[in-house]
Design a protein around this motif. Structure first.
Motif, PDB file in Angstrom:
ATOM      1  N   PRO A  25       0.698  -1.155   0.096  1.00 25.53           N
ATOM      2  CA  PRO A  25      -0.090   0.047  -0.003  1.00 25.53           C
ATOM      3  C   PRO A  25       0.735   1.282  -0.021  1.00 25.53           C
ATOM      4  O   PRO A  25       2.032   1.124   0.469  1.00 25.53           O
ATOM      5  N   CYS A  26       0.219   2.180  -0.604  1.00 20.97           N
ATOM      6  CA  CYS A  26       1.099   3.739  -0.441  1.00 20.97           C
ATOM      7  C   CYS A  26       0.400   4.611  -0.016  1.00 20.97           C
ATOM      8  O   CYS A  26      -0.515   5.295  -0.789  1.00 20.97           O
ATOM      9  N   GLN A  27       0.415   5.277   1.252  1.00 20.18           N
ATOM     10  CA  GLN A  27      -0.399   6.048   1.829  1.00 20.18           C
ATOM     11  C   GLN A  27      -0.380   7.299   1.234  1.00 20.18           C
ATOM     12  O   GLN A  27      -1.073   8.305   1.282  1.00 20.18           O
ATOM     13  N   THR A  28       1.338   7.522   0.892  1.00 20.03           N
ATOM     14  CA  THR A  28       1.445   9.112   0.194  1.00 20.03           C
ATOM     15  C   THR A  28       0.491   9.196  -1.180  1.00 20.03           C
ATOM     16  O   THR A  28      -0.051  10.481  -1.432  1.00 20.03           O
ATOM     17  N   LEU A  29       0.578   8.346  -1.939  1.00 18.83           N
ATOM     18  CA  LEU A  29      -0.254   8.401  -3.311  1.00 18.83           C
ATOM     19  C   LEU A  29      -1.615   8.184  -2.854  1.00 18.83           C
ATOM     20  O   LEU A  29      -2.348   8.900  -3.606  1.00 18.83           O
ATOM     21  N   SER A  30      -2.196   7.519  -1.948  1.00 16.42           N
ATOM     22  CA  SER A  30      -3.480   7.656  -1.673  1.00 16.42           C
ATOM     23  C   SER A  30      -3.900   8.807  -1.033  1.00 16.42           C
ATOM     24  O   SER A  30      -5.099   9.302  -1.546  1.00 16.42           O
ATOM     25  N   ARG A  31      -3.243   9.662  -0.389  1.00 12.97           N
ATOM     26  CA  ARG A  31      -3.650  10.860  -0.096  1.00 12.97           C
ATOM     27  C   ARG A  31      -3.586  12.021  -0.985  1.00 12.97           C
ATOM     28  O   ARG A  31      -4.521  12.747  -1.243  1.00 12.97           O
ATOM     29  N   ALA A  32      -2.712  11.893  -1.989  1.00 17.36           N
ATOM     30  CA  ALA A  32      -2.679  12.753  -3.050  1.00 17.36           C
ATOM     31  C   ALA A  32      -3.724  12.441  -4.116  1.00 17.36           C
ATOM     32  O   ALA A  32      -4.134  13.392  -4.711  1.00 17.36           O
ATOM     33  N   THR A  33      -4.332  11.350  -4.438  1.00 13.60           N
ATOM     34  CA  THR A  33      -5.204  10.998  -5.279  1.00 13.60           C
ATOM     35  C   THR A  33      -6.444  10.796  -4.915  1.00 13.60           C
ATOM     36  O   THR A  33      -7.476  10.649  -5.816  1.00 13.60           O
ATOM     37  N   GLY A  34      -6.723  10.453  -3.670  1.00 13.41           N
ATOM     38  CA  GLY A  34      -8.054  10.189  -3.084  1.00 13.41           C
ATOM     39  C   GLY A  34      -8.557   8.749  -3.334  1.00 13.41           C
ATOM     40  O   GLY A  34      -9.494   8.392  -2.913  1.00 13.41           O
ATOM     41  N   VAL A 283      -4.403   7.633 -13.141  1.00 14.74           N
ATOM     42  CA  VAL A 283      -5.100   8.178 -11.803  1.00 14.74           C
ATOM     43  C   VAL A 283      -4.980   9.668 -11.881  1.00 14.74           C
ATOM     44  O   VAL A 283      -5.959  10.334 -11.208  1.00 14.74           O
ATOM     45  N   LEU A 284      -3.862  10.266 -11.926  1.00  6.12           N
ATOM     46  CA  LEU A 284      -3.749  11.796 -11.871  1.00  6.12           C
ATOM     47  C   LEU A 284      -4.540  12.351 -13.009  1.00  6.12           C
ATOM     48  O   LEU A 284      -4.986  13.484 -12.795  1.00  6.12           O
ATOM     49  N   THR A 285      -4.589  11.767 -14.119  1.00  2.00           N
ATOM     50  CA  THR A 285      -5.499  12.407 -15.330  1.00  2.00           C
ATOM     51  C   THR A 285      -6.835  12.350 -15.058  1.00  2.00           C
ATOM     52  O   THR A 285      -7.589  13.253 -15.351  1.00  2.00           O
ATOM     53  N   TYR A 286      -7.206  11.238 -14.637  1.00  3.68           N
ATOM     54  CA  TYR A 286      -8.801  10.903 -14.551  1.00  3.68           C
ATOM     55  C   TYR A 286      -8.954  10.646 -13.084  1.00  3.68           C
ATOM     56  O   TYR A 286      -9.748   9.514 -12.703  1.00  3.68           O
ATOM     57  N   PRO A 287      -9.011  11.790 -12.129  1.00  2.00           N
ATOM     58  CA  PRO A 287      -9.141  11.296 -10.574  1.00  2.00           C
ATOM     59  C   PRO A 287     -10.660  10.902 -10.280  1.00  2.00           C
ATOM     60  O   PRO A 287     -10.379  10.045  -9.568  1.00  2.00           O
ATOM     61  N   GLU A 288     -11.503  11.341 -10.864  1.00  2.23           N
ATOM     62  CA  GLU A 288     -12.838  11.193 -10.815  1.00  2.23           C
ATOM     63  C   GLU A 288     -13.184   9.465 -10.862  1.00  2.23           C
ATOM     64  O   GLU A 288     -14.167   9.398 -10.199  1.00  2.23           O
ATOM     65  N   LEU A 289     -12.572   9.146 -11.604  1.00  2.00           N
ATOM     66  CA  LEU A 289     -12.745   7.741 -11.930  1.00  2.00           C
ATOM     67  C   LEU A 289     -12.260   6.590 -10.957  1.00  2.00           C
ATOM     68  O   LEU A 289     -12.750   5.528 -10.845  1.00  2.00           O
ATOM     69  N   PHE A 290     -11.347   7.117 -10.224  1.00  2.00           N
ATOM     70  CA  PHE A 290     -10.617   6.380  -9.070  1.00  2.00           C
ATOM     71  C   PHE A 290     -10.925   6.883  -7.661  1.00  2.00           C
ATOM     72  O   PHE A 290     -10.484   5.846  -6.729  1.00  2.00           O
ATOM     73  N   ARG A 291     -11.532   7.973  -7.373  1.00  2.00           N
ATOM     74  CA  ARG A 291     -11.530   8.346  -5.971  1.00  2.00           C
ATOM     75  C   ARG A 291     -12.308   7.550  -5.328  1.00  2.00           C
ATOM     76  O   ARG A 291     -13.525   7.127  -5.636  1.00  2.00           O
ATOM     77  N   GLY A 292     -11.900   7.249  -4.110  1.00  2.00           N
ATOM     78  CA  GLY A 292     -12.588   6.312  -3.166  1.00  2.00           C
ATOM     79  C   GLY A 292     -12.678   4.971  -3.317  1.00  2.00           C
ATOM     80  O   GLY A 292     -13.191   4.060  -2.664  1.00  2.00           O
ATOM     81  N   LYS A 293     -11.797   4.487  -4.477  1.00  3.97           N
ATOM     82  CA  LYS A 293     -11.867   3.107  -5.053  1.00  3.97           C
ATOM     83  C   LYS A 293     -10.542   2.455  -4.406  1.00  3.97           C
ATOM     84  O   LYS A 293      -9.409   3.215  -4.198  1.00  3.97           O
TER      85      LYS A 293
END
Length: 398
Positions: A25-34, A283-293
Motif C-alpha cells: 500500500p502507498c499512503q502518500t499516493l493515496s492521500r494525493a489521489t483520493g 489516476v492523476l489525469t482522471y481522478p474522478e474515475l478512481f476516487r474512493g476506490k
C-alpha cells in the motif's frame, strides 16, 4: 484465448527463476489521489521489468532442438533483457534487435546478460522487420515480445501474485504497449475477481485504442518518455483478449507521466521508467474515475536512463513551482551578487544555478543580466522569493 490454467501453469514453470515481487500500500499516493493505492513492484525484478515473466515461460517451453537453433527477438529494452537473461541461464544463444533510439542503459544491460545486440531501425516496426529477416536467414526461434500466447501467459503471473497479496480490488490499471501484460492480467483478473474494473492506459502519441471499444486507429508516433509502450499497433492475440475482457482504455499526456515518475520517486521511494508510471499517470489525469476506490497500479519497470530521470525530476519541480527560474537586470558593481544571495538565503531559498552575462543582453555597459534558478518549498514560497527580489531589482520569470 489463453486461460487461467495456462497462467497458473506458467507460474509453476517460472517459480524460482522470476521474483515474486512485493505488493505494497502507498499512503502518500493515496492521500494525493483520493484513492486507496496499492503498488505491485515489478521494477524489482532482476532485469528491472515484468517482461522477464513472459520470456522465462516462453524459453522454458522450447524443445531441445529449438534451444540448439538459438533465439532472436526485437525489443525497446525490457523484453530484450528478459530474453537475454533467461537464454543465458538456459545456455541458449540469443540475438536481440533493438531500435536505435533505445536508451543506452537498456542496451548496456541487455548486452551484459551475454546476448548479441543489434541496433537497427528508427522505430519498433523497422527493428521488427530487421529481426524477421535475421530470423529467416539464421533459422532462429523468434520470441515475440507480446503477440504470443506463451508470453501472454507468463505476463499473467503478475496478476496471480497481485491478487494473492492485495486481496479484493475495485480497479486494476495497466499500461498497454503490445498488450501482452494487460491481456494476461485481464484473463487472471476476470477469473479471480470478476467484478473488478480492468483499465488499460496508452500514451498520447501511441494511442491506437483511443476510441475503445471502437476500432483501432494508426497513431502518429513520435518521441515519448514511455518508450517501453511506444508500439503503434497492439498484437492480434492480445487485442482479442482486451476487446473481450477490458473495461476501458484511457489516454494520458507526456506531462502526466513525468509527474507520475516524480511522485513515485518522492512519495513511494520507487524508481520507475516512463512506461512503468503510466498507470499512476491515468489516476492523476482522471481522478474522478478512481476516487474512493481500491486501485492496484503496476510499476512495470524501473529501467530509466539516469539523465532522463534527473531531467524529469527537475521538469516536474518547475511545473510544481518548486523551482523558480528568474532573469534579473542588475547594476554591474561589486557586492550585487552577494546581496542577491543574502536576500534569497534570508527567505529560505536555495540557489541551484547561476548564469551571469555582461556583454550581449543588456542595454547599458554598466548593467548585467543574471539568470538564476532557485529551489523553493512550494509555489507560494516561490512567489515570496520573487517579490523580495523585485523590491530591489528588475525581475522577470525566465
Amino acid at each position: 484465448m489463453i486461460t487461467l490454467e495456462d497462467i497458473t501453469a506458467a507460474a509453476k514453470r517460472i517459480k524460482g527463476r522470476v521474483l515474486h515481487t512485493p505488493t505494497i500500500p502507498c499512503q502518500t499516493l493515496s492521500r494525493a489521489t483520493g484513492a486507496d493505492i496499492v503498488l505491485k513492484l515489478d521494477n524489482l525484478q532482476a532485469v528491472g521489468s515484468f517482461k522477464e515473466r513472459g520470456a522465462a515461460n516462453k524459453l522454458a517451453l522450447l524443445t531441445p532442438r529449438e534451444r540448439e537453433r538459438g533465439v532472436i527477438t526485437v525489443s525497446a529494452g525490457n523484453h530484450a533483457q528478459g530474453v537475454a537473461r533467461h537464454a543465458s541461464l538456459l545456455g541458449i544463444d540469443a540475438v536481440i534487435v533493438m531500435p536505435r533510439f533505445t536508451p543506452a542503459a537498456k542496451v548496456t544491460r541487455t548486452a551484459a546478460w551475454g546476448a548479441t545486440v543489434v541496433l537497427e531501425g528508427d522505430n519498433f516496426a523497422e527493428a521488427t522487420a530487421h529481426a524477421n529477416m535475421l530470423c529467416q536467414r539464421e533459422g532462429r526461434v523468434f520470441v515475440h515480445p507480446y503477440d504470443d500466447p506463451e508470453v501472454m501467459a507468463g505476463q499473467g503471473t503478475f496478476a496471480l501474485e497481485l491478487f494473492e497479496d492485495a486481496g479484493p480490488l475495485d480497479t486494476f490499471v495497466c499500461p498497454i504497449g503490445g498488450g501482452g501484460l494487460l491481456s494476461g492480467c485481464a484473463v487472471a483478473g476476470r477469473a479471480l475477481q470478476p467484478g473488478m474494473d480492468i483499465i488499460g492506459v496508452q500514451v498520447e502519441n501511441f494511442s491506437s485504442l483511443a476510441g475503445f471499444p471502437g476500432d483501432e486507429v494508426m497513431p502518429p508516433g513520435g518521441a515519448t518518455i514511455a518508450e517501453g509502450i511506444a508500439v503503434l499497433q497492439i498484437g492480434r492475440q492480445p487485442l482479442e483478449v482486451i476487446r473481450e475482457l477490458v473495461s476501458s482504455v484511457l489516454v494520458v499526456p507526456e506531462s502526466a507521466i513525468e509527474t507520475a515518475i516524480t511522485m513515485l520517486a518522492e512519495g513511494a521511494k520507487q524508481v520507475s521508467e516512463g512506461a512503468g508510471a503510466t498507470a499512476l499517470a491515468a489516476v492523476l489525469t482522471y481522478p474522478e474515475l478512481f476516487r474512493g476506490k481500491r486501485v492496484a497500479l503496476p510499476i512495470t519497470g524501473g529501467n530509466i536512463d539516469s539523465r532522463i530521470l534527473a531531467n524529469t525530476l527537475l521538469r516536474s519541480l518547475l511545473r510544481d513551482g518548486r523551482l523558480l527560474c528568474l532573469k534579473m537586470e542588475i547594476p554591474d558593481r561589486p557586492g550585487v551578487l552577494a546581496d542577491i544571495s543574502r536576500k534569497i538565503g534570508d527567505e529560505g531559498g536555495n540557489i541551484i544555478e547561476v548564469s551571469h552575462q555582461r556583454l550581449f543582453t543588456t542595454p547599458s555597459v554598466q548593467a548585467a543580466e543574471l539568470e538564476i534558478m532557485i529551489e523553493a518549498r512550494d509555489p507560494e514560497h516561490a512567489r515570496a522569493l520573487e517579490a523580495e527580489l523585485a523590491k530591489a531589482y528588475i525581475v522577470r520569470r525566465a
